[in-house]
Design an enzyme around this catalytic site. Structure first.
Site, PDB file in Angstrom:
ATOM      1  N   ARG A  83       0.835  -1.203   0.000  1.00 17.26           N
ATOM      2  CA  ARG A  83       0.000   0.000   0.000  1.00 17.26           C
ATOM      3  C   ARG A  83       0.869   1.252   0.000  1.00 17.26           C
ATOM      4  O   ARG A  83       0.570   2.249  -0.677  1.00 17.26           O
ATOM      5  CB  ARG A  83      -0.909  -0.014   1.225  1.00 17.26           C
ATOM      6  CG  ARG A  83      -1.875   1.159   1.278  1.00 17.26           C
ATOM      7  CD  ARG A  83      -2.663   1.146   2.585  1.00 17.26           C
ATOM      8  NE  ARG A  83      -3.540   2.308   2.665  1.00 17.26           N
ATOM      9  CZ  ARG A  83      -3.884   2.896   3.803  1.00 17.26           C
ATOM     10  NH1 ARG A  83      -3.423   2.435   4.947  1.00 17.26           N
ATOM     11  NH2 ARG A  83      -4.681   3.936   3.808  1.00 17.26           N
ATOM     12  N   HIS A  87       0.706   4.385  -2.702  1.00 20.72           N
ATOM     13  CA  HIS A  87       0.499   5.766  -2.278  1.00 20.72           C
ATOM     14  C   HIS A  87       1.666   6.648  -2.690  1.00 20.72           C
ATOM     15  O   HIS A  87       1.472   7.819  -3.025  1.00 20.72           O
ATOM     16  CB  HIS A  87       0.301   5.821  -0.766  1.00 20.72           C
ATOM     17  CG  HIS A  87      -1.062   5.397  -0.326  1.00 20.72           C
ATOM     18  ND1 HIS A  87      -1.720   5.989   0.730  1.00 20.72           N
ATOM     19  CD2 HIS A  87      -1.899   4.447  -0.796  1.00 20.72           C
ATOM     20  CE1 HIS A  87      -2.912   5.418   0.892  1.00 20.72           C
ATOM     21  NE2 HIS A  87      -3.034   4.470  -0.028  1.00 20.72           N
ATOM     22  N   ASN A 117      -3.006   8.816   4.706  1.00 22.42           N
ATOM     23  CA  ASN A 117      -1.867   7.937   5.001  1.00 22.42           C
ATOM     24  C   ASN A 117      -1.741   7.583   6.479  1.00 22.42           C
ATOM     25  O   ASN A 117      -0.843   6.836   6.860  1.00 22.42           O
ATOM     26  CB  ASN A 117      -0.564   8.592   4.530  1.00 22.42           C
ATOM     27  CG  ASN A 117      -0.460   8.647   3.019  1.00 22.42           C
ATOM     28  OD1 ASN A 117      -0.987   7.793   2.315  1.00 22.42           O
ATOM     29  ND2 ASN A 117       0.221   9.670   2.511  1.00 22.42           N
ATOM     30  N   HIS A 217      -5.838  -5.973  -3.395  1.00 19.32           N
ATOM     31  CA  HIS A 217      -6.760  -6.143  -2.276  1.00 19.32           C
ATOM     32  C   HIS A 217      -7.034  -7.618  -1.994  1.00 19.32           C
ATOM     33  O   HIS A 217      -7.923  -7.943  -1.215  1.00 19.32           O
ATOM     34  CB  HIS A 217      -8.073  -5.404  -2.545  1.00 19.32           C
ATOM     35  CG  HIS A 217      -7.992  -3.940  -2.238  1.00 19.32           C
ATOM     36  ND1 HIS A 217      -9.048  -3.083  -2.408  1.00 19.32           N
ATOM     37  CD2 HIS A 217      -6.969  -3.180  -1.783  1.00 19.32           C
ATOM     38  CE1 HIS A 217      -8.689  -1.860  -2.054  1.00 19.32           C
ATOM     39  NE2 HIS A 217      -7.421  -1.893  -1.690  1.00 19.32           N
TER      40      HIS A 217
END
Length: 352
Positions: A83, A87, A117, A217
């Protein structure tokens, strides 16, 4: 991605939810499965798998020695680092700008401290900082934090059962890290397919890339706040999302109250194989078992539905497509040269 939520302190708080869910009438096979604002561009020519062949030939093994230990000690570091990479790349490009710490007293917070975040597990940052220290001890001033993050992400994808792919290197670290640039550059848990397609297109990514990269995911967890509206007030209707399987609705409602409740409670993105990187995520979407509205929408929109169906049937195809899409993702907004880039000795601080 904003919806890729993983928190070490709450890594196992979803168990109540999940054990309840296991009691629902799934097939035995499913139950057993538990055990960037950038213009469209080609990958810079300077990126190369062998970029550090002479200057730091052992870079991947050095990073690997850290990531393997991190994964054993803190499994949450796996999905959290994946992740973190998403980002980083979607905001200012893949330049390690998300690793910068905000300066005390500064009016402008760094990306790391943006609201989107805040749920990133600290182990993700710690792992990259440890890997950087390891690399610096052998190859001082040579390897960028951005490249270390890209390598570590590939490692973690592989550790959780996903494909092993070659990582092109040669990124410089970015000089800009602003929290104010984060939200509008990240997918949200309630984003529509139109919004997702527009955002991904702005990063040089296709509709197919959207579907394939969403497959990350397959692992990880989300906090209740990211899907609570699907349970109680979908699009202002005061009713649950009609595209949610009743069994999932019942389980989520027991775990996540509309108001109050434990903010640390999490639920797995993939309710059938939450700890394995596989293509079950797509089968879940077909069965209306997607956790986030933005995920479930991919199986409903004609522009993305067919690929969801294809990947649900073919794990090998998903792995191949994911490796290719990660290469494209890793090429977004790459910095080169001293005008736009730097090589940090400490990933949390700009080079002075």
């Amino acid at each position: 991605m904003s919806s890729f939520s993983t928190s070490s302190s709450t890594n196992f708080m979803f168990l109540y939810f999940f054990f309840f869910f296991l009691n629902l009438p799934f097939s035995n096979s499913l139950l057993k499965s538990l055990a960037i604002n950038a213009t469209v561009r080609r990958a810079p020519r300077q990126l190369s798998v062998n970029y550090y062949a002479k200057s730091c030939p052992q870079v991947e093994s050095l990073v690997g020695s850290v990531t393997s230990n991190m994964f054993k000690e803190a499994p949450a570091s796996g999905p959290a680092t994946i992740r973190l990479f998403f980002h980083d790349c979607f905001v200012e490009g893949c330049d390690g700008s998300i690793l910068i710490s905000s300066k005390a007293g500064s009016k402008e917070l760094a990306e790391k401290d943006a609201e989107d975040n805040k749920d990133l597990a600290k182990e993700a940052y710690e792992g990259i900082n440890k890997a950087k220290a390891m690399v610096e001890s052998k190859c001082p001033g040579v390897v960028s934090c951005a490249d270390i993050l890209a390598i570590a992400t590939r490692d973690f994808v592989h550790y959780v059962g996903g494909p092993y792919y070659q990582v092109k290197k040669g990124r410089w670290d970015g000089k800009i890290s602003k929290a104010s640039r984060v939200h509008q550059n990240l997918p949200q848990s309630n984003s529509t397919v139109d919004q997702l397609l527009k955002l991904f297109s702005s990063k040089g990514l296709t509709p197919n890339d959207l579907v394939v990269l969403s497959g990350a995911h397959s692992i990880g967890f989300a906090h209740c706040k990211q899907f609570v509206n699907r349970i109680y007030d979908y699009k202002g209707t005061k009713k649950p999302d009609p595209n949610m399987d009743p069994r999932l609705y019942k389980a989520l409602k027991m775990t996540c109250p509309q108001f109050g409740g434990n903010v640390d409670i999490v639920a797995p993105f993939d309710v059938t194989t939450p700890f394995s990187f596989d293509n079950a995520y797509y089968g879940n979407l077909e069965a209306k078992l997607g956790l986030l509205a933005s995920d479930q929408a991919l199986s409903l929109d004609p522009r993305t539905k067919s690929l969801v169906q294809e990947l649900a049937k073919d794990k090998h195809k998903f792995f191949q497509a994911f490796a290719t899409a990660m290469d494209k993702l890793g090429s977004i907004g790459v910095k080169r040269g001293r005008k736009h880039g730097e090589f940090r000795k400490d990933c949390t601080m700009h080079h002075v």
